[in-house]
Motif scaffolding. Structure first.
Motif, mmCIF file in Angstrom:
data_model
loop_
_atom_site.group_PDB
_atom_site.id
_atom_site.type_symbol
_atom_site.label_atom_id
_atom_site.label_comp_id
_atom_site.label_asym_id
_atom_site.label_seq_id
_atom_site.Cartn_x
_atom_site.Cartn_y
_atom_site.Cartn_z
ATOM 1 N N ALA A 101 55.908 25.303 46.041
ATOM 2 C CA ALA A 101 56.730 24.381 45.256
ATOM 3 C C ALA A 101 58.054 25.003 44.841
ATOM 4 O O ALA A 101 58.934 24.305 44.338
ATOM 5 N N ASN A 102 58.210 26.297 45.050
ATOM 6 C CA ASN A 102 59.453 26.997 44.731
ATOM 7 C C ASN A 102 60.351 27.106 45.963
ATOM 8 O O ASN A 102 61.353 27.802 45.937
ATOM 9 N N SER A 103 59.961 26.436 47.051
ATOM 10 C CA SER A 103 60.669 26.461 48.341
ATOM 11 C C SER A 103 60.600 27.810 49.043
ATOM 12 O O SER A 103 61.419 28.111 49.905
ATOM 13 N N ASP A 104 59.616 28.640 48.690
ATOM 14 C CA ASP A 104 59.357 29.853 49.453
ATOM 15 C C ASP A 104 58.654 29.439 50.745
ATOM 16 O O ASP A 104 57.801 28.551 50.728
ATOM 17 N N ILE A 105 59.011 30.088 51.840
ATOM 18 C CA ILE A 105 58.459 29.759 53.154
ATOM 19 C C ILE A 105 57.559 30.907 53.595
ATOM 20 O O ILE A 105 57.984 32.061 53.615
ATOM 21 N N LEU A 106 56.319 30.593 53.951
ATOM 22 C CA LEU A 106 55.354 31.592 54.394
ATOM 23 C C LEU A 106 55.113 31.401 55.883
ATOM 24 O O LEU A 106 54.699 30.318 56.318
ATOM 25 N N CYS A 107 55.390 32.445 56.651
ATOM 26 C CA CYS A 107 55.358 32.374 58.114
ATOM 27 C C CYS A 107 54.553 33.526 58.689
ATOM 28 O O CYS A 107 54.145 34.439 57.982
ATOM 29 N N TRP A 108 54.422 33.463 60.005
ATOM 30 C CA TRP A 108 54.066 34.642 60.774
ATOM 31 C C TRP A 108 55.303 35.055 61.555
ATOM 32 O O TRP A 108 56.039 34.204 62.049
ATOM 33 N N TRP A 118 50.099 39.740 63.997
ATOM 34 C CA TRP A 118 51.293 39.145 63.412
ATOM 35 C C TRP A 118 51.355 39.424 61.913
ATOM 36 O O TRP A 118 50.419 39.105 61.175
ATOM 37 N N PRO A 119 52.457 39.980 61.422
ATOM 38 C CA PRO A 119 52.593 40.136 59.973
ATOM 39 C C PRO A 119 53.008 38.811 59.331
ATOM 40 O O PRO A 119 53.555 37.925 59.991
ATOM 41 N N VAL A 120 52.734 38.713 58.051
ATOM 42 C CA VAL A 120 53.227 37.580 57.274
ATOM 43 C C VAL A 120 54.693 37.862 56.950
ATOM 44 O O VAL A 120 55.073 38.973 56.596
ATOM 45 N N LEU A 121 55.502 36.837 57.105
ATOM 46 C CA LEU A 121 56.935 36.902 56.818
ATOM 47 C C LEU A 121 57.227 35.851 55.752
ATOM 48 O O LEU A 121 56.842 34.689 55.916
ATOM 49 N N ASP A 132 58.719 41.207 55.208
ATOM 50 C CA ASP A 132 57.508 41.305 56.024
ATOM 51 C C ASP A 132 56.379 41.910 55.208
ATOM 52 O O ASP A 132 56.611 42.831 54.408
ATOM 53 N N TYR A 133 55.161 41.433 55.432
ATOM 54 C CA TYR A 133 53.955 41.981 54.826
ATOM 55 C C TYR A 133 52.984 42.266 55.965
ATOM 56 O O TYR A 133 52.576 41.339 56.664
ATOM 57 N N PRO A 134 52.634 43.539 56.180
ATOM 58 C CA PRO A 134 51.827 43.913 57.340
ATOM 59 C C PRO A 134 50.348 43.564 57.166
ATOM 60 O O PRO A 134 49.480 44.438 57.074
ATOM 61 N N CYS A 135 50.081 42.271 57.073
ATOM 62 C CA CYS A 135 48.701 41.801 56.925
ATOM 63 C C CYS A 135 48.626 40.380 57.463
ATOM 64 O O CYS A 135 49.652 39.745 57.705
ATOM 65 N N GLY A 136 47.417 39.893 57.639
ATOM 66 C CA GLY A 136 47.219 38.520 58.079
ATOM 67 C C GLY A 136 47.321 37.540 56.922
ATOM 68 O O GLY A 136 47.425 37.922 55.750
ATOM 69 N N PHE A 149 50.101 43.486 45.495
ATOM 70 C CA PHE A 149 51.326 43.978 46.119
ATOM 71 C C PHE A 149 52.127 44.673 45.016
ATOM 72 O O PHE A 149 51.834 44.488 43.832
ATOM 73 N N ASP A 150 53.145 45.419 45.387
ATOM 74 C CA ASP A 150 53.972 46.083 44.379
ATOM 75 C C ASP A 150 54.600 45.065 43.424
ATOM 76 O O ASP A 150 54.783 45.333 42.242
ATOM 77 N N GLU A 151 54.953 43.910 43.972
ATOM 78 C CA GLU A 151 55.449 42.793 43.156
ATOM 79 C C GLU A 151 55.077 41.508 43.864
ATOM 80 O O GLU A 151 54.725 41.511 45.043
ATOM 81 N N CYS A 152 55.142 40.406 43.151
ATOM 82 C CA CYS A 152 54.758 39.118 43.730
ATOM 83 C C CYS A 152 55.746 38.735 44.824
ATOM 84 O O CYS A 152 56.961 38.700 44.581
ATOM 85 N N PRO A 153 55.248 38.441 46.039
ATOM 86 C CA PRO A 153 56.137 38.042 47.127
ATOM 87 C C PRO A 153 56.766 36.660 46.935
ATOM 88 O O PRO A 153 57.742 36.328 47.597
ATOM 89 N N LEU A 154 56.201 35.872 46.022
ATOM 90 C CA LEU A 154 56.652 34.497 45.828
ATOM 91 C C LEU A 154 57.570 34.411 44.609
ATOM 92 O O LEU A 154 57.546 35.270 43.731
ATOM 93 N N GLY A 155 58.339 33.341 44.544
ATOM 94 C CA GLY A 155 59.308 33.175 43.469
ATOM 95 C C GLY A 155 58.720 32.705 42.159
ATOM 96 O O GLY A 155 59.419 32.631 41.163
ATOM 97 N N ASP A 156 57.450 32.394 42.131
ATOM 98 C CA ASP A 156 56.777 31.919 40.928
ATOM 99 C C ASP A 156 55.478 32.703 40.799
ATOM 100 O O ASP A 156 54.865 33.038 41.812
ATOM 101 N N LEU A 157 55.053 32.966 39.597
ATOM 102 C CA LEU A 157 53.846 33.777 39.377
ATOM 103 C C LEU A 157 52.573 32.955 39.234
ATOM 104 O O LEU A 157 51.530 33.484 38.866
#
Length: 196
Positions: A101-108, A118-121, A132-136, A149-157
């Motif tokens: 909902a924050n318009s973050d895009i989760l890809c491979w 394939w890493p998650v992008l 990049d996140y080296p995981c499925g 993760f060291d910090e949240c990859p997404l724009g909202d917690l």
């Protein structure tokens, strides 16, 4: 196994999961999809997490037929456009599996022959950057729910450290809305029937 951890953190509800003709879908996309994603689709299917994250299914294109574009196709095109605008170059092979909902895009980043590699992008809209996140995909979700993760990859917690996330299969969400209920709370929806 990451899927078992995910089932503990976010149990699939009764009736969830989608049956996919992977041979047809993968032939149409020209790739094999990662096995963890296929397991996710079998257990959960297309749907949403906590009313915040949408997870998509690939649509199969049949001979000569051009079906209307849906989530994964549309969002993959959008991701390619964002990449081009931000980086000034054509995107590598990327496939979008989720959008929040924050318009973050989760890809491979689908550049390796073995889809399980394939890493998650992630395009983080707030930071305006790709990471990049080296995981499925399933490991990525588990690590979000565990705040691992060291910090949240997404724009909202909203999902960060959420050890009791709720998934709703798309048909169940639609059924609850049609019944006049907010699908995420189960309470009557004051806006039910107002928009169509």
């Amino acid at each position: 196994m990451w899927i078992d951890s995910l089932k503990t953190l976010m149990p699939p509800h009764s009736g969830a999961g989608d049956a996919v003709d992977w041979g047809s879908v993968e032939g149409s996309w020209g790739v094999e999809f990662p096995s963890d994603y296929k397991n996710f689709v079998t257990l959960y299917g297309e749907g949403g997490v906590d009313g915040y994250l949408s997870i998509f299914l690939p649509q199969s294109h049949t001979q000569g037929a051009i079906p209307p574009l849906r989530g994964m196709e549309i969002e993959t095109r959008n991701a390619e456009r964002v990449w081009l605008e931000e980086k000034g170059e054509v995107a590598p092979k990327i496939i979008v599996w989720g959008l929040d909902a924050n318009s973050d895009i989760l890809c491979w980043r689908a550049t390796q022959d073995d889809a399980d590699e394939w890493p998650v992008l992630v395009w983080n809209q707030d930071d305006a950057q790709w990471s990049d996140y080296p995981c499925g995909m399933v490991e990525f979700l588990v690590r979000i729910f565990r705040a691992d993760f060291d910090e949240c990859p997404l724009g909202d917690l909203r999902l960060w450290g959420n050890a009791s996330a709720k998934f709703l299969h798309r048909p169940e969400e639609q059924r609850l809305r049609a019944a006049g209920l907010d699908p995420w709370t189960g309470e009557p929806d004051p806006c039910a029937g107002m928009f169509g």
